[in-house]
Motif scaffolding. Structure first.
Motif, PDB file in Angstrom:
ATOM      1  N   THR A 111       0.834  -1.196   0.000  1.00 49.62           N
ATOM      2  CA  THR A 111       0.000   0.000   0.000  1.00 49.62           C
ATOM      3  C   THR A 111       0.871   1.250   0.000  1.00 49.62           C
ATOM      4  N   GLU A 112       0.522   2.223  -0.841  1.00 45.39           N
ATOM      5  CA  GLU A 112       1.268   3.481  -0.888  1.00 45.39           C
ATOM      6  C   GLU A 112       0.649   4.541   0.015  1.00 45.39           C
ATOM      7  N   SER A 113      -0.582   4.338   0.418  1.00 46.66           N
ATOM      8  CA  SER A 113      -1.280   5.247   1.317  1.00 46.66           C
ATOM      9  C   SER A 113      -2.265   4.422   2.123  1.00 46.66           C
ATOM     10  N   ASP A 114      -2.892   5.033   3.116  1.00 47.26           N
ATOM     11  CA  ASP A 114      -3.925   4.311   3.859  1.00 47.26           C
ATOM     12  C   ASP A 114      -4.974   3.826   2.869  1.00 47.26           C
ATOM     13  N   THR A 115      -5.290   2.543   2.934  1.00 47.50           N
ATOM     14  CA  THR A 115      -6.099   1.913   1.888  1.00 47.50           C
ATOM     15  C   THR A 115      -7.286   1.160   2.474  1.00 47.50           C
ATOM     16  N   LEU A 116      -8.424   1.354   1.855  1.00 48.67           N
ATOM     17  CA  LEU A 116      -9.625   0.592   2.185  1.00 48.67           C
ATOM     18  C   LEU A 116      -9.913  -0.329   1.013  1.00 48.67           C
ATOM     19  N   LEU A 117     -10.005  -1.616   1.299  1.00 49.70           N
ATOM     20  CA  LEU A 117     -10.291  -2.551   0.217  1.00 49.70           C
ATOM     21  C   LEU A 117     -11.242  -3.642   0.683  1.00 49.70           C
ATOM     22  N   MET A 118     -11.857  -4.259  -0.292  1.00 47.27           N
ATOM     23  CA  MET A 118     -12.713  -5.410  -0.039  1.00 47.27           C
ATOM     24  C   MET A 118     -12.081  -6.616  -0.711  1.00 47.27           C
ATOM     25  N   LEU A 119     -11.889  -7.679   0.058  1.00 44.21           N
ATOM     26  CA  LEU A 119     -11.322  -8.901  -0.485  1.00 44.21           C
ATOM     27  C   LEU A 119     -12.448  -9.896  -0.724  1.00 44.21           C
ATOM     28  N   LEU A 120     -12.581 -10.337  -1.982  1.00 45.00           N
ATOM     29  CA  LEU A 120     -13.576 -11.345  -2.338  1.00 45.00           C
ATOM     30  C   LEU A 120     -12.901 -12.709  -2.273  1.00 45.00           C
ATOM     31  N   PRO A 121     -13.356 -13.595  -1.381  1.00 49.03           N
ATOM     32  CA  PRO A 121     -12.706 -14.904  -1.241  1.00 49.03           C
ATOM     33  C   PRO A 121     -12.647 -15.662  -2.559  1.00 49.03           C
ATOM     34  N   LYS A 122     -11.634 -16.481  -2.696  1.00 46.77           N
ATOM     35  CA  LYS A 122     -11.395 -17.217  -3.938  1.00 46.77           C
ATOM     36  C   LYS A 122     -12.614 -17.991  -4.408  1.00 46.77           C
ATOM     37  N   ALA A 123     -13.281 -18.700  -3.505  1.00 48.09           N
ATOM     38  CA  ALA A 123     -14.438 -19.512  -3.897  1.00 48.09           C
ATOM     39  C   ALA A 123     -15.547 -18.646  -4.481  1.00 48.09           C
ATOM     40  N   VAL A 124     -15.745 -17.454  -3.907  1.00 46.14           N
ATOM     41  CA  VAL A 124     -16.796 -16.556  -4.397  1.00 46.14           C
ATOM     42  C   VAL A 124     -16.363 -15.918  -5.713  1.00 46.14           C
ATOM     43  N   PHE A 125     -15.075 -15.617  -5.852  1.00 46.03           N
ATOM     44  CA  PHE A 125     -14.563 -15.112  -7.130  1.00 46.03           C
ATOM     45  C   PHE A 125     -14.860 -16.110  -8.242  1.00 46.03           C
ATOM     46  N   ASP A 126     -14.624 -17.379  -7.989  1.00 44.11           N
ATOM     47  CA  ASP A 126     -14.913 -18.418  -8.987  1.00 44.11           C
ATOM     48  C   ASP A 126     -16.390 -18.410  -9.363  1.00 44.11           C
ATOM     49  N   GLU A 127     -17.259 -18.220  -8.371  1.00 47.27           N
ATOM     50  CA  GLU A 127     -18.699 -18.175  -8.647  1.00 47.27           C
ATOM     51  C   GLU A 127     -19.045 -16.949  -9.484  1.00 47.27           C
ATOM     52  N   MET A 128     -18.461 -15.807  -9.151  1.00 49.56           N
ATOM     53  CA  MET A 128     -18.769 -14.568  -9.865  1.00 49.56           C
ATOM     54  C   MET A 128     -18.329 -14.628 -11.325  1.00 49.56           C
ATOM     55  N   MET A 129     -17.300 -15.420 -11.634  1.00 47.87           N
ATOM     56  CA  MET A 129     -16.840 -15.527 -13.010  1.00 47.87           C
ATOM     57  C   MET A 129     -17.886 -16.163 -13.915  1.00 47.87           C
ATOM     58  N   ALA A 130     -18.872 -16.807 -13.336  1.00 44.25           N
ATOM     59  CA  ALA A 130     -19.977 -17.357 -14.120  1.00 44.25           C
ATOM     60  C   ALA A 130     -20.971 -16.268 -14.524  1.00 44.25           C
ATOM     61  N   GLU A 131     -20.861 -15.096 -13.901  1.00 45.45           N
ATOM     62  CA  GLU A 131     -21.720 -13.953 -14.230  1.00 45.45           C
ATOM     63  C   GLU A 131     -21.057 -13.153 -15.349  1.00 45.45           C
ATOM     64  N   ARG A 132     -21.720 -13.031 -16.478  1.00 45.43           N
ATOM     65  CA  ARG A 132     -21.085 -12.400 -17.640  1.00 45.43           C
ATOM     66  C   ARG A 132     -20.606 -10.980 -17.381  1.00 45.43           C
ATOM     67  N   PRO A 133     -21.384 -10.110 -16.714  1.00 48.72           N
ATOM     68  CA  PRO A 133     -20.874  -8.751 -16.483  1.00 48.72           C
ATOM     69  C   PRO A 133     -19.567  -8.745 -15.694  1.00 48.72           C
ATOM     70  N   PHE A 134     -19.490  -9.588 -14.690  1.00 47.44           N
ATOM     71  CA  PHE A 134     -18.282  -9.644 -13.868  1.00 47.44           C
ATOM     72  C   PHE A 134     -17.118 -10.218 -14.677  1.00 47.44           C
ATOM     73  N   ARG A 135     -17.380 -11.270 -15.414  1.00 46.79           N
ATOM     74  CA  ARG A 135     -16.331 -11.900 -16.233  1.00 46.79           C
ATOM     75  C   ARG A 135     -15.800 -10.924 -17.280  1.00 46.79           C
ATOM     76  N   ASP A 136     -16.706 -10.195 -17.950  1.00 45.48           N
ATOM     77  CA  ASP A 136     -16.282  -9.223 -18.959  1.00 45.48           C
ATOM     78  C   ASP A 136     -15.444  -8.111 -18.320  1.00 45.48           C
ATOM     79  N   PHE A 137     -15.852  -7.684 -17.132  1.00 46.62           N
ATOM     80  CA  PHE A 137     -15.124  -6.642 -16.414  1.00 46.62           C
ATOM     81  C   PHE A 137     -13.701  -7.090 -16.103  1.00 46.62           C
ATOM     82  N   VAL A 138     -13.552  -8.290 -15.565  1.00 47.92           N
ATOM     83  CA  VAL A 138     -12.236  -8.805 -15.206  1.00 47.92           C
ATOM     84  C   VAL A 138     -11.337  -8.918 -16.426  1.00 47.92           C
TER      85      VAL A 138
END
Length: 233
Positions: A111-138
């Motif tokens: 981190t280069e500055s104080d950072t706020l982030l959201m971590l999406l667990p690996k298993a949920v990331f795999d599920e989201m890749m089945a969603e076309r908008p999310f897959r296209d975004f990635v």
């Protein structure tokens, strides 16, 4: 992600900030959207914290809501080559590739500055890749990052260090409050070489040097140097 990051609850306000940075999340199906928010792991991380490192397992996909993460390739000697930065609304292709390829990290994120982030667990990331908008975004941002990295490879391979330093100094204002070590880190070089080049720039009347400061005296001269013919780095 390293264990010293501090977990925090998922307040409604932070969820709204997340979607303002990543509008694609609003295009998910209702069930996928609910699943993502329910699984979100919020972290507020101080500046200078290491989020991940070489050969570390990738535990999830980070969404940066505030702050900046610098991703670098590190050599055993301690030298670093900055690859890219991840800010709000952007993605980390190292994380993407590790998750998609089931591989460990092969770079370092700090981190280069104080950072706020959201971590999406690996298993949920795999599920989201089945969603076309999310897959296209990635994959869209993946392609953009690859293009940036190809440009970086060209810079390192075909431009001499003095040209790269001149280009780095430009566009940051007339006076840069920066150390020689910080410039060396940006260029993936060592402080001694950068200091020698800066001294040469000063002797040519291009810059004026002071403690942790570089003043641009002749920007047109720096631009000419930055655009000179290609050469070995």
């Amino acid at each position: 992600m390293t264990s010293h990051t501090n977990a925090m609850p998922t307040p409604q306000a932070e969820a709204q900030r997340l979607e303002s940075c990543y509008p694609v999340l609003g295009a998910l199906s209702a069930s996928a959207h609910a699943r993502l928010l329910h699984s979100a792991q919020w972290m507020r991380v101080p500046a200078g914290a290491m989020l991940f490192d070489d050969r570390q397992a990738c535990e999830g996909f980070p969404f940066v809501v505030e702050g900046t993460v610098r991703v670098s390739k590190c050599a055993p000697s301690g030298r670093e080559l900055p690859l890219y930065r991840v800010g709000p609304g952007e993605t980390c292709i190292i994380s993407s590739s590790c998750l998609l390829g089931h591989e460990d990290y092969n770079a370092r994120g700090v981190t280069e500055s104080d950072t706020l982030l959201m971590l999406l667990p690996k298993a949920v990331f795999d599920e989201m890749m089945a969603e076309r908008p999310f897959r296209d975004f990635v994959f869209h941002l993946f392609a953009e990052r690859i293009a940036d990295l190809m440009q970086l490879i060209e810079e390192v391979a075909f431009r001499k260090l003095d040209q790269r330093l001149a280009a780095l100094l430009l566009g940051k204002g007339r006076v840069l409050h920066v150390t020689h070590q910080q410039l060396a880190d940006e260029l993936g070089s060592v402080r001694e070489i950068v200091s020698r080049l800066l001294k040469s720039f000063a002797e040519q009347g291009l810059v004026k040097l002071a403690r942790e400061q570089v003043e641009i005296i002749d920007p047109s001269g720096l631009r000419r140097m930055a655009s000179e013919g290609r050469g070995a780095a």
